[in-house]
Scaffold this active site. Structure first.
Site, PDB file in Angstrom:
ATOM      1  N   ASP A 120       0.806  -1.221   0.000  1.00 45.61           N
ATOM      2  CA  ASP A 120       0.000   0.000   0.000  1.00 45.61           C
ATOM      3  C   ASP A 120       0.839   1.271   0.000  1.00 45.61           C
ATOM      4  O   ASP A 120       2.057   1.221   0.181  1.00 45.61           O
ATOM      5  CB  ASP A 120      -0.979  -0.001   1.199  1.00 45.61           C
ATOM      6  CG  ASP A 120      -0.362  -0.561   2.476  1.00 45.61           C
ATOM      7  OD1 ASP A 120       0.874  -0.549   2.584  1.00 45.61           O
ATOM      8  OD2 ASP A 120      -1.115  -0.998   3.354  1.00 45.61           O
ATOM      9  N   ASN A 152      -7.823  -2.807  14.330  1.00 49.04           N
ATOM     10  CA  ASN A 152      -9.216  -3.127  13.993  1.00 49.04           C
ATOM     11  C   ASN A 152      -9.304  -4.347  13.072  1.00 49.04           C
ATOM     12  O   ASN A 152     -10.338  -4.607  12.480  1.00 49.04           O
ATOM     13  CB  ASN A 152      -9.898  -1.916  13.343  1.00 49.04           C
ATOM     14  CG  ASN A 152      -9.203  -1.472  12.057  1.00 49.04           C
ATOM     15  OD1 ASN A 152      -8.278  -2.150  11.577  1.00 49.04           O
ATOM     16  ND2 ASN A 152      -9.638  -0.354  11.494  1.00 49.04           N
ATOM     17  N   HIS A 187      -7.473  -4.854  10.304  1.00 52.92           N
ATOM     18  CA  HIS A 187      -7.193  -4.642   8.871  1.00 52.92           C
ATOM     19  C   HIS A 187      -5.898  -5.325   8.439  1.00 52.92           C
ATOM     20  O   HIS A 187      -4.987  -5.534   9.239  1.00 52.92           O
ATOM     21  CB  HIS A 187      -7.211  -3.157   8.490  1.00 52.92           C
ATOM     22  CG  HIS A 187      -6.056  -2.329   8.963  1.00 52.92           C
ATOM     23  ND1 HIS A 187      -6.224  -1.059   9.463  1.00 52.92           N
ATOM     24  CD2 HIS A 187      -4.716  -2.546   8.984  1.00 52.92           C
ATOM     25  CE1 HIS A 187      -5.036  -0.549   9.781  1.00 52.92           C
ATOM     26  NE2 HIS A 187      -4.096  -1.438   9.494  1.00 52.92           N
ATOM     27  N   GLU A 226      -9.912  -2.142   5.434  1.00 54.81           N
ATOM     28  CA  GLU A 226     -10.515  -1.830   6.721  1.00 54.81           C
ATOM     29  C   GLU A 226     -11.754  -2.714   6.944  1.00 54.81           C
ATOM     30  O   GLU A 226     -12.249  -3.344   6.006  1.00 54.81           O
ATOM     31  CB  GLU A 226     -10.930  -0.352   6.721  1.00 54.81           C
ATOM     32  CG  GLU A 226      -9.771   0.627   6.517  1.00 54.81           C
ATOM     33  CD  GLU A 226      -8.952   0.865   7.797  1.00 54.81           C
ATOM     34  OE1 GLU A 226      -8.920  -0.005   8.689  1.00 54.81           O
ATOM     35  OE2 GLU A 226      -8.350   1.940   7.893  1.00 54.81           O
TER      36      GLU A 226
HETATM   37  C1  F6R Z   1       1.326  -1.406   6.151  1.00 50.76           C
HETATM   38  C2  F6R Z   1       0.015  -2.062   6.247  1.00 50.76           C
HETATM   39  C3  F6R Z   1      -0.797  -2.020   7.498  1.00 50.76           C
HETATM   40  C4  F6R Z   1       0.022  -2.296   8.763  1.00 50.76           C
HETATM   41  C5  F6R Z   1      -0.859  -2.248  10.000  1.00 50.76           C
HETATM   42  C6  F6R Z   1      -0.057  -2.410  11.275  1.00 50.76           C
HETATM   43  O1  F6R Z   1       1.895  -1.586   4.877  1.00 50.76           O
HETATM   44  O2  F6R Z   1      -0.427  -2.604   5.288  1.00 50.76           O
HETATM   45  O3  F6R Z   1      -1.815  -2.990   7.406  1.00 50.76           O
HETATM   46  O4  F6R Z   1       0.633  -3.544   8.663  1.00 50.76           O
HETATM   47  O5  F6R Z   1      -1.537  -1.015  10.045  1.00 50.76           O
HETATM   48  O6  F6R Z   1       0.790  -1.315  11.436  1.00 50.76           O
HETATM   49  P1  F6R Z   1       1.962  -1.333  12.514  1.00 50.76           P
HETATM   50  O7  F6R Z   1       2.910  -2.406  12.093  1.00 50.76           O
HETATM   51  O8  F6R Z   1       2.609   0.012  12.426  1.00 50.76           O
HETATM   52  O9  F6R Z   1       1.329  -1.629  13.824  1.00 50.76           O
END
Ligand code: F6R
Length: 234
Positions: free
Chosen positions: A62, A128, A130, A135
């Site tokens: 992403d 959450n 995701h 989401e």
């Molecule tokens: C990042 C991504 C997100 C993160 C998730 C957890 O490329 O796709 O899904 O993996 O938001 O973020 P952290 O690792 O910062 O807790």
């Protein structure tokens, strides 16, 4: 789904790196990669190792809409500074946050994924539930698209911005359908704030309300969590 509980994220990073090496020994050429704090210990292992990635391709999950590659908050910048500048890959793909036409950009990125089928996808987990920026409520069968971030994700990610208003509200994200096409998946999650999402992902119903729960339906998924993230599991 195989679940590995480790005492800390450094050991988890080593375990994840072992899975990458073993996939490469079996011929993997394309890694799907994630940003955020979770994969950093694994990237440190990759950098410290003598494994050569110069024949490998990476495809990232992403990117924030509106951020240029040279913007320090962009995911392209994150990948360069946390991995690629130190461990060169043959080719690296991240969606272009500055693309003029979002529809063209998502088409382009879907072709990137189709041309470089992912052998092993690395995932983090949102509080959450995701995965990528899919989401709660996201359909399970879609490819890359432009998505709107939830308040919970904006708040969680604001730690990397000067203030919450600077967090982009939209991102390009590989869809769950694309993620499920990868041959293997390794998901990591650390810390108490991920414990509910970990429980939902592993022990809950398969539901769009917890997008990561879809991983229960896929073969060859390894989840690596620390003790805090595993603390709600029965
Ligand atoms: C990042 C991504 C997100 C993160 C998730 C957890 O490329 O796709 O899904 O993996 O938001 O973020 P952290 O690792 O910062 O807790």
């Amino acid at each position: 789904m195989k679940v590995i509980v480790t005492s800390n994220k450094e050991i988890a990073g080593k375990e994840a790196f072992k899975l990458i090496k073993s996939a490469m020994d079996d011929g993997a050429k394309v890694l799907g990669l994630a940003t955020g704090s979770t994969p950093i210990p694994m990237y440190k292992e990759m950098i410290a190792s003598d494994v050569d990635f110069s024949n490998m391709t990476s495809v990232n999950l992403d990117e924030y809409v509106g951020l240029a590659p040279e913007d320090p908050q962009s995911y392209r910048y994150f990948m360069q500074s946390n991995l690629f500048d130190k461990k060169p890959f043959a080719e690296t793909f991240v969606p272009n946050g500055k693309a003029e036409d979002p529809e063209e950009e998502t088409k382009r990125y879907n072709k990137v994924i189709a041309d470089h089928p992912i052998d092993l996808q690395v995932l983090g987990l949102g509080r959450n539930g995701h995965i990528g920026f899919n989401e709660p409520g996201s359909p399970f069968d879609v490819e890359t698209r432009k998505v709107q971030l939830t308040e919970s994700t904006i708040e969680a990610n604001s730690r990397n911005f000067e203030n919450e208003n600077d967090v982009p509200r939209y991102a390009y994200s590989m869809g769950i359908g694309s993620i499920l096409k990868s041959k293997k998946i390794v998901l990591m999650a650390f810390g108490k704030e991920k414990a509910d999402a970990v429980k939902g992902m592993i022990e809950g119903k398969v539901t769009n309300d917890c997008p990561a729960s879809v991983l229960q339906t896929k073969d060859d998924v390894t989840v690596i969590v620390d003790a805090d993230a595993a603390s709600e599991l029965s």
